[in-house]
Design a protein around this motif. Structure first.
Motif, PDB file in Angstrom:
ATOM      1  N   ILE A   1       0.840  -1.208   0.000  1.00 35.49           N
ATOM      2  CA  ILE A   1       0.000   0.000   0.000  1.00 35.49           C
ATOM      3  C   ILE A   1       0.875   1.258   0.000  1.00 35.49           C
ATOM      4  N   LYS A   2       1.905   1.270   0.837  1.00 34.18           N
ATOM      5  CA  LYS A   2       2.810   2.426   0.898  1.00 34.18           C
ATOM      6  C   LYS A   2       3.613   2.556  -0.397  1.00 34.18           C
ATOM      7  N   CYS A   3       4.017   1.426  -0.937  1.00 35.08           N
ATOM      8  CA  CYS A   3       4.767   1.424  -2.195  1.00 35.08           C
ATOM      9  C   CYS A   3       3.915   2.008  -3.326  1.00 35.08           C
ATOM     10  N   LEU A   4       2.681   1.536  -3.456  1.00 39.06           N
ATOM     11  CA  LEU A   4       1.790   2.040  -4.507  1.00 39.06           C
ATOM     12  C   LEU A   4       1.513   3.528  -4.334  1.00 39.06           C
ATOM     13  N   SER A   5       1.326   3.955  -3.105  1.00 40.17           N
ATOM     14  CA  SER A   5       1.096   5.378  -2.846  1.00 40.17           C
ATOM     15  C   SER A   5       2.281   6.210  -3.317  1.00 40.17           C
ATOM     16  N   SER A   6       3.489   5.723  -3.047  1.00 43.72           N
ATOM     17  CA  SER A   6       4.677   6.479  -3.460  1.00 43.72           C
ATOM     18  C   SER A   6       4.817   6.517  -4.984  1.00 43.72           C
ATOM     19  N   ILE A   7       4.397   5.469  -5.663  1.00 44.11           N
ATOM     20  CA  ILE A   7       4.441   5.463  -7.133  1.00 44.11           C
ATOM     21  C   ILE A   7       3.413   6.445  -7.697  1.00 44.11           C
ATOM     22  N   LEU A   8       2.223   6.428  -7.136  1.00 44.20           N
ATOM     23  CA  LEU A   8       1.163   7.304  -7.647  1.00 44.20           C
ATOM     24  C   LEU A   8       1.393   8.768  -7.285  1.00 44.20           C
ATOM     25  N   ASN A   9       2.304   9.038  -6.362  1.00 39.67           N
ATOM     26  CA  ASN A   9       2.664  10.412  -6.010  1.00 39.67           C
ATOM     27  C   ASN A   9       3.850  10.934  -6.815  1.00 39.67           C
ATOM     28  N   GLN A  10       4.316  10.161  -7.773  1.00 42.00           N
ATOM     29  CA  GLN A  10       5.441  10.582  -8.601  1.00 42.00           C
ATOM     30  C   GLN A  10       5.072  11.813  -9.429  1.00 42.00           C
ATOM     31  N   THR A  11       6.041  12.699  -9.621  1.00 43.72           N
ATOM     32  CA  THR A  11       5.801  13.850 -10.489  1.00 43.72           C
ATOM     33  C   THR A  11       5.692  13.404 -11.948  1.00 43.72           C
ATOM     34  N   LEU A  12       6.367  12.312 -12.295  1.00 42.47           N
ATOM     35  CA  LEU A  12       6.240  11.688 -13.616  1.00 42.47           C
ATOM     36  C   LEU A  12       5.607  10.310 -13.408  1.00 42.47           C
ATOM     37  N   LYS A  13       4.309  10.255 -13.588  1.00 41.74           N
ATOM     38  CA  LYS A  13       3.565   9.027 -13.290  1.00 41.74           C
ATOM     39  C   LYS A  13       3.790   7.968 -14.363  1.00 41.74           C
ATOM     40  N   PRO A  14       3.771   6.698 -13.959  1.00 39.25           N
ATOM     41  CA  PRO A  14       3.912   5.623 -14.947  1.00 39.25           C
ATOM     42  C   PRO A  14       2.643   5.475 -15.785  1.00 39.25           C
ATOM     43  N   PHE A  15       2.807   4.858 -16.935  1.00 44.97           N
ATOM     44  CA  PHE A  15       1.659   4.525 -17.773  1.00 44.97           C
ATOM     45  C   PHE A  15       0.845   3.413 -17.116  1.00 44.97           C
ATOM     46  N   GLU A  16       1.556   2.469 -16.479  1.00 43.75           N
ATOM     47  CA  GLU A  16       0.877   1.335 -15.845  1.00 43.75           C
ATOM     48  C   GLU A  16       1.730   0.782 -14.716  1.00 43.75           C
ATOM     49  N   ILE A  17       1.041   0.116 -13.788  1.00 42.09           N
ATOM     50  CA  ILE A  17       1.691  -0.599 -12.692  1.00 42.09           C
ATOM     51  C   ILE A  17       1.210  -2.045 -12.771  1.00 42.09           C
ATOM     52  N   LEU A  18       2.162  -2.972 -12.839  1.00 39.84           N
ATOM     53  CA  LEU A  18       1.839  -4.397 -12.912  1.00 39.84           C
ATOM     54  C   LEU A  18       2.313  -5.051 -11.613  1.00 39.84           C
ATOM     55  N   ILE A  19       1.374  -5.532 -10.822  1.00 41.48           N
ATOM     56  CA  ILE A  19       1.695  -6.221  -9.585  1.00 41.48           C
ATOM     57  C   ILE A  19       1.564  -7.708  -9.852  1.00 41.48           C
ATOM     58  N   VAL A  20       2.630  -8.452  -9.562  1.00 42.60           N
ATOM     59  CA  VAL A  20       2.620  -9.891  -9.830  1.00 42.60           C
ATOM     60  C   VAL A  20       2.527 -10.620  -8.501  1.00 42.60           C
ATOM     61  N   ASP A  21       1.390 -11.290  -8.286  1.00 37.33           N
ATOM     62  CA  ASP A  21       1.181 -12.117  -7.099  1.00 37.33           C
ATOM     63  C   ASP A  21       2.108 -13.318  -7.226  1.00 37.33           C
ATOM     64  N   ASN A  22       3.088 -13.372  -6.358  1.00 39.05           N
ATOM     65  CA  ASN A  22       4.146 -14.379  -6.446  1.00 39.05           C
ATOM     66  C   ASN A  22       3.750 -15.663  -5.713  1.00 39.05           C
ATOM     67  N   ASN A  23       2.608 -16.243  -6.138  1.00 39.83           N
ATOM     68  CA  ASN A  23       2.107 -17.517  -5.625  1.00 39.83           C
ATOM     69  C   ASN A  23       1.766 -17.468  -4.138  1.00 39.83           C
ATOM     70  N   THR A  24       1.011 -16.438  -3.748  1.00 37.63           N
ATOM     71  CA  THR A  24       0.582 -16.330  -2.355  1.00 37.63           C
ATOM     72  C   THR A  24      -0.917 -16.575  -2.275  1.00 37.63           C
ATOM     73  N   SER A  25      -1.325 -17.815  -2.267  1.00 35.14           N
ATOM     74  CA  SER A  25      -2.741 -18.146  -2.325  1.00 35.14           C
ATOM     75  C   SER A  25      -3.528 -17.545  -1.167  1.00 35.14           C
ATOM     76  N   TYR A  26      -2.934 -17.468   0.004  1.00 36.13           N
ATOM     77  CA  TYR A  26      -3.664 -16.916   1.142  1.00 36.13           C
ATOM     78  C   TYR A  26      -3.752 -15.393   1.114  1.00 36.13           C
ATOM     79  N   GLU A  27      -2.965 -14.725   0.277  1.00 33.74           N
ATOM     80  CA  GLU A  27      -3.014 -13.269   0.178  1.00 33.74           C
ATOM     81  C   GLU A  27      -3.622 -12.787  -1.129  1.00 33.74           C
ATOM     82  N   SER A  28      -4.004 -13.682  -1.999  1.00 31.11           N
ATOM     83  CA  SER A  28      -4.503 -13.283  -3.316  1.00 31.11           C
ATOM     84  C   SER A  28      -5.711 -12.363  -3.220  1.00 31.11           C
ATOM     85  N   LYS A  29      -6.647 -12.670  -2.353  1.00 30.14           N
ATOM     86  CA  LYS A  29      -7.839 -11.830  -2.208  1.00 30.14           C
ATOM     87  C   LYS A  29      -7.461 -10.456  -1.666  1.00 30.14           C
TER      88      LYS A  29
END
Length: 108
Positions: A17-45
């Motif tokens: 959450i903090k990481c995403l907030s810092s990305i979205l607060n960039q003065t030069l925002k990215p076109f896209e953010i791709l988060i890859v769930d690294n096989n965490t079945s209990y955290e997927s939801k």
């Protein structure tokens, strides 16, 4: 200049959450953010809910992808293959960026 940010995530959805907030607060925002769930079945939801929350608050395209096993390199490759930009920035989910980080980085 358009760029994508790829973030593998494994068992650290709270700090994401903090990481995403810092990305979205960039003065030069990215076109896209791709988060890859690294096989965490209990955290997927939980990851899905975090992504949906940020998607509703931002004009940046945010997508959640799934890896079949816990491998940082595999997760990064999945993100890179699904990117829509030529320039890809890889970031761990526990990194909090200064608001000008990508603006300065892309200069060089």
């Amino acid at each position: 200049m358009n760029y994508s940010v790829v973030i593998p995530s494994f068992k650290r959805s709270d700090i994401l959450i903090k990481c995403l907030s810092s990305i979205l607060n960039q003065t030069l925002k990215p076109f896209e953010i791709l988060i890859v769930d690294n096989n965490t079945s209990y955290e997927s939801k939980k990851l899905f809910l975090i992504v949906e929350k940020f998607k509703s608050q931002s004009f940046v395209n945010i997508r959640l992808l799934k890896s079949t096993k816990n491998s940082g390199s595999l997760a990064r490759n999945i993100g890179a293959k699904n990117s829509n930009c030529e320039l890809i920035a890889f970031l761990d989910n526990d990194v909090i960026l200064d608001k000008n980080y990508y603006k300065i980085l892309i200069k060089y």
